[in-house]
Design a protein around this motif. Structure first.
Motif, PDB file in Angstrom:
ATOM      1  N   LEU A 225      37.175  39.304  48.476  1.00  0.00           N
ATOM      2  CA  LEU A 225      37.850  39.769  47.547  1.00  0.00           C
ATOM      3  C   LEU A 225      37.892  41.403  47.603  1.00  0.00           C
ATOM      4  N   HIS A 226      36.755  41.696  47.676  1.00  0.00           N
ATOM      5  CA  HIS A 226      36.407  43.287  47.927  1.00  0.00           C
ATOM      6  C   HIS A 226      37.638  43.731  48.723  1.00  0.00           C
ATOM      7  N   VAL A 227      37.378  43.377  50.034  1.00  0.00           N
ATOM      8  CA  VAL A 227      38.246  44.156  51.275  1.00  0.00           C
ATOM      9  C   VAL A 227      39.586  43.861  51.021  1.00  0.00           C
ATOM     10  N   ALA A 228      40.001  42.660  50.563  1.00  0.00           N
ATOM     11  CA  ALA A 228      41.235  42.233  50.531  1.00  0.00           C
ATOM     12  C   ALA A 228      42.019  43.301  49.316  1.00  0.00           C
ATOM     13  N   LEU A 229      41.268  43.156  48.363  1.00  0.00           N
ATOM     14  CA  LEU A 229      41.791  43.970  47.205  1.00  0.00           C
ATOM     15  C   LEU A 229      41.973  45.279  47.156  1.00  0.00           C
ATOM     16  N   ASN A 230      41.031  45.845  48.048  1.00  0.00           N
ATOM     17  CA  ASN A 230      40.963  47.392  48.369  1.00  0.00           C
ATOM     18  C   ASN A 230      41.767  47.739  49.622  1.00  0.00           C
ATOM     19  N   LEU A 268      49.128  35.945  44.812  1.00  0.00           N
ATOM     20  CA  LEU A 268      48.500  37.123  45.371  1.00  0.00           C
ATOM     21  C   LEU A 268      48.794  38.199  44.276  1.00  0.00           C
ATOM     22  N   ALA A 269      50.205  38.453  43.845  1.00  0.00           N
ATOM     23  CA  ALA A 269      50.578  39.377  42.971  1.00  0.00           C
ATOM     24  C   ALA A 269      49.867  39.097  41.633  1.00  0.00           C
ATOM     25  N   GLU A 270      49.782  38.023  41.202  1.00  0.00           N
ATOM     26  CA  GLU A 270      48.944  38.111  40.012  1.00  0.00           C
ATOM     27  C   GLU A 270      47.554  38.480  40.158  1.00  0.00           C
ATOM     28  N   LEU A 271      46.821  37.917  41.211  1.00  0.00           N
ATOM     29  CA  LEU A 271      45.455  38.327  41.550  1.00  0.00           C
ATOM     30  C   LEU A 271      45.195  39.849  41.668  1.00  0.00           C
ATOM     31  N   PHE A 272      46.022  40.594  42.464  1.00  0.00           N
ATOM     32  CA  PHE A 272      46.089  41.869  42.525  1.00  0.00           C
ATOM     33  C   PHE A 272      46.244  42.628  41.237  1.00  0.00           C
ATOM     34  N   ALA A 273      47.253  42.215  40.453  1.00  0.00           N
ATOM     35  CA  ALA A 273      47.555  42.920  38.954  1.00  0.00           C
ATOM     36  C   ALA A 273      46.238  42.547  38.057  1.00  0.00           C
ATOM     37  N   ASN A 274      45.675  41.397  38.321  1.00  0.00           N
ATOM     38  CA  ASN A 274      44.672  41.326  37.331  1.00  0.00           C
ATOM     39  C   ASN A 274      43.496  42.219  37.375  1.00  0.00           C
ATOM     40  N   HIS A 275      43.298  42.559  38.824  1.00  0.00           N
ATOM     41  CA  HIS A 275      42.173  43.778  38.996  1.00  0.00           C
ATOM     42  C   HIS A 275      42.940  44.900  39.227  1.00  0.00           C
ATOM     43  N   GLY A 276      44.047  45.328  38.619  1.00  0.00           N
ATOM     44  CA  GLY A 276      44.466  46.538  38.521  1.00  0.00           C
ATOM     45  C   GLY A 276      44.647  47.245  40.034  1.00  0.00           C
ATOM     46  N   LEU A 277      45.097  46.401  41.081  1.00  0.00           N
ATOM     47  CA  LEU A 277      45.252  47.250  42.216  1.00  0.00           C
ATOM     48  C   LEU A 277      46.376  46.322  42.986  1.00  0.00           C
ATOM     49  N   LEU A 278      47.479  46.372  42.001  1.00  0.00           N
ATOM     50  CA  LEU A 278      48.794  45.710  42.670  1.00  0.00           C
ATOM     51  C   LEU A 278      49.219  46.722  43.659  1.00  0.00           C
ATOM     52  N   ASP A 279      49.213  47.821  43.663  1.00  0.00           N
ATOM     53  CA  ASP A 279      49.707  48.686  44.490  1.00  0.00           C
ATOM     54  C   ASP A 279      49.134  48.575  46.125  1.00  0.00           C
ATOM     55  N   TYR A 322      47.952  24.122  43.279  1.00  0.00           N
ATOM     56  CA  TYR A 322      48.535  24.448  41.839  1.00  0.00           C
ATOM     57  C   TYR A 322      49.759  23.524  41.555  1.00  0.00           C
ATOM     58  N   ALA A 323      49.839  22.303  42.270  1.00  0.00           N
ATOM     59  CA  ALA A 323      50.895  21.350  42.030  1.00  0.00           C
ATOM     60  C   ALA A 323      51.110  21.052  40.458  1.00  0.00           C
ATOM     61  N   GLY A 324      52.233  20.960  39.808  1.00  0.00           N
ATOM     62  CA  GLY A 324      52.464  20.597  38.452  1.00  0.00           C
ATOM     63  C   GLY A 324      51.842  21.512  37.566  1.00  0.00           C
ATOM     64  N   GLU A 325      51.486  22.717  37.937  1.00  0.00           N
ATOM     65  CA  GLU A 325      50.902  23.839  37.038  1.00  0.00           C
ATOM     66  C   GLU A 325      51.634  25.079  36.987  1.00  0.00           C
ATOM     67  N   GLN A 326      51.626  25.929  35.886  1.00  0.00           N
ATOM     68  CA  GLN A 326      52.040  27.171  35.962  1.00  0.00           C
ATOM     69  C   GLN A 326      51.419  28.339  36.194  1.00  0.00           C
ATOM     70  N   ILE A 327      51.975  29.164  37.229  1.00  0.00           N
ATOM     71  CA  ILE A 327      51.557  30.308  37.622  1.00  0.00           C
ATOM     72  C   ILE A 327      52.041  31.600  36.979  1.00  0.00           C
ATOM     73  N   GLY A 328      51.505  32.691  36.992  1.00  0.00           N
ATOM     74  CA  GLY A 328      51.742  33.702  36.247  1.00  0.00           C
ATOM     75  C   GLY A 328      52.996  34.544  36.528  1.00  0.00           C
ATOM     76  N   TRP A 329      53.181  34.508  37.969  1.00  0.00           N
ATOM     77  CA  TRP A 329      54.206  35.470  38.503  1.00  0.00           C
ATOM     78  C   TRP A 329      55.202  34.427  39.290  1.00  0.00           C
ATOM     79  N   SER A 330      56.382  34.999  39.721  1.00  0.00           N
ATOM     80  CA  SER A 330      57.217  34.307  40.344  1.00  0.00           C
ATOM     81  C   SER A 330      57.996  35.201  41.165  1.00  0.00           C
ATOM     82  N   ILE A 331      58.978  34.849  42.107  1.00  0.00           N
ATOM     83  CA  ILE A 331      59.840  35.716  42.902  1.00  0.00           C
ATOM     84  C   ILE A 331      61.247  35.802  42.153  1.00  0.00           C
TER      85      ILE A 331
END
Length: 333
Positions: A225-230, A268-279, A322-331
């Motif tokens: 996570l550290h190297v990916a998010l950064n 991925l967008a949700e993960l990066f956004a949750n860590h404040g690193l979406l950019d 995540y089959a059958g589940e709801q995720i927070g972001w979409s295209i």
């Protein structure tokens, strides 16, 4: 909240063949502008005609989508300079599998000895053909990647001009290797950023999260996570999205692979956004790969937004993460 990604890339993708290819290829080309396509078909992709034929089938399967299949060869130590010079313009990399270590790898390299591999690797180095490696030993399953680190070191030292990509890394040991040698890079999957072995087998066994390399410990996930998010400049997104029909996942002898292609970028967008690193997502899913592989992919744009998405139970016979589940972001369509 939203983000516009330019030319997102998946630098480790399994598209399979035949009916499975027709099912899964459009699910990648709907999101990504290109992908590095793995060669472990049955039989594996080992010559120019097979590369060109497989690429043609992929292009047919994606229809009108703007998508570049970056092709690979299945490593064989019998490749000659004349052969690699002939096929160089049709491939982006050569993929090395230790024999029998993962799906359809029985024809891989049996003895990972530098001197045995030297003739082919020296030619690849001379021709600037990157080497991608599934880096696992045949030891205890939780230790296989870490046990492979001395082989990466030996290859990096012996061929300093050869670009070496550690595929789908899962350990803190592999993360540490990134800054040790200038010519070593890595792909990281979505699922290894999210799960540990506890998620796979800590309670009821979850076959759709079983993959190779197997998910590791919490401290390994944190290092990834550290190297990916950064957006560490030597790491890039490679989904290792690996489709299998439901009857091969929910079975004795469960097939290894997590199918993430349809949901990879929203999650991925949700993960990066949750860590404040979406950019930083743009670099992780595109810019770093362009720099590492020296490629100019098709120019596309994809808008992701924090609108919930319901993940289908299955795509034809394939069950996604995540089959059958709801995720927070979409295209955004």
């Amino acid at each position: 909240m939203k983000i516009t990604l330019k030319s997102p890339l998946d630098m480790h993708l399994h598209l399979r063949d035949d009916e499975m290819l027709k099912t899964v290829a459009p699910l990648s080309s709907n999101s990504f502008c290109g992908a590095l396509v793995m060669p472990n078909l049955v039989p594996p992709v080992t010559d120019k005609d097979m590369v060109k034929s497989y690429k043609g089938r992929i292009i047919e399967a994606i229809g009108s989508d703007c998508f570049e299949p970056y092709m690979t060869l299945f490593f064989q130590d019998s490749y000659t300079r004349a052969f690699l010079e002939q096929v160089r313009d049709d491939i982006l990399a050569v993929k090395l599998y230790p024999a029998g270590i993962t799906t359809n790898s029985e024809g891989g390299v049996a003895a990972l000895d530098v001197e045995t591999l030297r003739p082919t690797l020296q030619i690849m180095s001379d021709l600037k053909i990157p080497l991608c490696i599934h880096g696992e030993s045949n030891g205890f399953v939780m230790d296989r990647e870490q046990e492979f680190m001395p082989i990466y070191e030996a290859l990096a030292q012996s061929f300093p001009e050869l670009s070496i990509v550690m595929e789908h890394i899962t350990t803190a040991a592999a993360v540490a290797m990134l800054d040790r040698y200038d010519n070593i890079y890595a792909t990281i999957t979505l699922h290894h950023l999210l799960i540990t072995l506890d998620d796979v087998a800590g309670g009821m066994l979850k076959p759709h999260l079983f993959c190779k390399p197997i998910a590791k410990r919490y401290e390994d996930r944190e290092a990834l996570l550290h190297v990916a998010l950064n957006a560490h400049p030597k790491v890039m997104f490679g989904s290792d999205s690996a489709p299998h029909p439901q009857h091969k996942k929910e079975a004795c002898g469960c097939a290894a692979g997590v199918f993430t292609a349809p949901i990879a970028l929203p999650v991925l967008a949700e993960l990066f956004a949750n860590h404040g690193l979406l950019d930083n997502l743009q670099s992780f899913v595109s810019n770093n790969a362009m720099n590492i592989y020296n490629i100019t992919p098709p120019v596309t744009e994809l808008v992701l937004e924090d609108t919930p998405m319901h993940v289908p139970e299955k795509y034809n016979t394939v069950i996604p993460m995540y089959a059958g589940e709801q995720i927070g972001w979409s295209i955004r369509k």
